[in-house]
Design a protein around this motif. Structure first.
Motif, PDB file in Angstrom:
ATOM      1  N   ASN A 191       0.869  -1.173   0.000  1.00  0.00           N
ATOM      2  CA  ASN A 191       0.000   0.000   0.000  1.00  0.00           C
ATOM      3  C   ASN A 191       0.913   1.231   0.000  1.00  0.00           C
ATOM      4  OD1 ASN A 191      -1.674   2.183   0.681  1.00  0.00           O
ATOM      5  ND2 ASN A 191      -3.008   0.876   1.893  1.00  0.00           N
ATOM      6  N   PRO A 192       0.781   2.123  -0.971  1.00  0.00           N
ATOM      7  CA  PRO A 192       1.661   3.283  -1.025  1.00  0.00           C
ATOM      8  C   PRO A 192       1.581   4.169   0.218  1.00  0.00           C
ATOM      9  CG  PRO A 192       0.070   3.341  -2.826  1.00  0.00           C
ATOM     10  CD  PRO A 192      -0.150   2.083  -2.089  1.00  0.00           C
ATOM     11  N   VAL A 239       1.100  11.057  -8.716  1.00  0.00           N
ATOM     12  CA  VAL A 239      -0.342  11.211  -8.549  1.00  0.00           C
ATOM     13  C   VAL A 239      -0.606  12.550  -7.871  1.00  0.00           C
ATOM     14  CG1 VAL A 239      -0.727   8.718  -8.403  1.00  0.00           C
ATOM     15  CG2 VAL A 239      -0.411  10.034  -6.303  1.00  0.00           C
ATOM     16  N   THR A 257      -5.553  12.451  -4.784  1.00  0.00           N
ATOM     17  CA  THR A 257      -5.555  10.993  -4.865  1.00  0.00           C
ATOM     18  C   THR A 257      -5.079  10.398  -3.548  1.00  0.00           C
ATOM     19  OG1 THR A 257      -5.215  11.005  -7.256  1.00  0.00           O
ATOM     20  CG2 THR A 257      -4.570   9.002  -6.078  1.00  0.00           C
ATOM     21  N   ILE A 258      -4.022  10.979  -2.969  1.00  0.00           N
ATOM     22  CA  ILE A 258      -3.515  10.507  -1.675  1.00  0.00           C
ATOM     23  C   ILE A 258      -4.605  10.631  -0.617  1.00  0.00           C
ATOM     24  CG2 ILE A 258      -1.776  10.830   0.131  1.00  0.00           C
ATOM     25  CD1 ILE A 258      -0.559   9.847  -2.522  1.00  0.00           C
ATOM     26  N   TRP A 283      -7.202   7.924  -0.998  1.00  0.00           N
ATOM     27  CA  TRP A 283      -6.737   6.645  -0.471  1.00  0.00           C
ATOM     28  C   TRP A 283      -6.856   6.626   1.048  1.00  0.00           C
ATOM     29  CZ3 TRP A 283      -1.439   6.606  -3.447  1.00  0.00           C
ATOM     30  CH2 TRP A 283      -1.660   6.328  -4.802  1.00  0.00           C
ATOM     31  N   ARG A 340      -8.889   3.170  -4.037  1.00  0.00           N
ATOM     32  CA  ARG A 340      -7.778   2.275  -3.717  1.00  0.00           C
ATOM     33  C   ARG A 340      -6.683   2.468  -4.753  1.00  0.00           C
ATOM     34  NH1 ARG A 340     -10.423  -3.478  -3.105  1.00  0.00           N
ATOM     35  NH2 ARG A 340     -11.272  -2.788  -5.078  1.00  0.00           N
ATOM     36  N   PRO A 341      -5.437   2.347  -4.335  1.00  0.00           N
ATOM     37  CA  PRO A 341      -4.333   2.496  -5.292  1.00  0.00           C
ATOM     38  C   PRO A 341      -4.357   1.388  -6.350  1.00  0.00           C
ATOM     39  CG  PRO A 341      -3.535   2.511  -3.015  1.00  0.00           C
ATOM     40  CD  PRO A 341      -4.965   2.130  -2.977  1.00  0.00           C
ATOM     41  N   VAL A 344       0.818   1.322  -9.088  1.00  0.00           N
ATOM     42  CA  VAL A 344       1.253   2.249  -8.037  1.00  0.00           C
ATOM     43  C   VAL A 344       1.735   1.455  -6.826  1.00  0.00           C
ATOM     44  CG1 VAL A 344       0.508   4.087  -6.479  1.00  0.00           C
ATOM     45  CG2 VAL A 344      -0.269   4.078  -8.845  1.00  0.00           C
ATOM     46  N   LYS A 345       1.072   0.346  -6.515  1.00  0.00           N
ATOM     47  CA  LYS A 345       1.498  -0.498  -5.402  1.00  0.00           C
ATOM     48  C   LYS A 345       2.876  -1.104  -5.671  1.00  0.00           C
ATOM     49  CE  LYS A 345      -3.092  -1.950  -3.849  1.00  0.00           C
ATOM     50  NZ  LYS A 345      -3.945  -3.125  -3.649  1.00  0.00           N
TER      51      LYS A 345
END
Length: 69
Positions: free
Chosen positions: A9-10, A32, A36-37, A40, A46-47, A51-52
């Motif tokens: 998970n970022p 991003v 977007t952050i 999440w 969800r990412p 991106v993960k």
């Protein structure tokens, strides 16, 4: 044979001990938006898998830099 790239998970990058960063830096690192952050973090989105994978590669790099430092 290709090596499987792990996924994380970022958002975990915000709380890592190797190189703490803030939301703005995380958004810039991953390419991003800050919105977007926030999405999440609030669970509205969800990412994506790429991106993960990128987040896992970044964390791996930070770990290797801290070992050699």
């Amino acid at each position: 044979m290709l090596t499987k790239i792990p996924e994380i998970n970022p958002l975990d990058l915000l709380y890592n001990p190797y190189q703490p960063i803030d939301r703005h830096e995380l958004a810039e690192l991953l390419g991003v938006s800050q919105n977007t952050i926030y999405s999440w973090q609030e669970g509205r989105r969800r990412p994506a898998i790429p991106v993960k994978k990128l987040a896992a590669m970044i964390l791996s790099q930070w770990r290797s830099q801290s070992i050699t430092a």
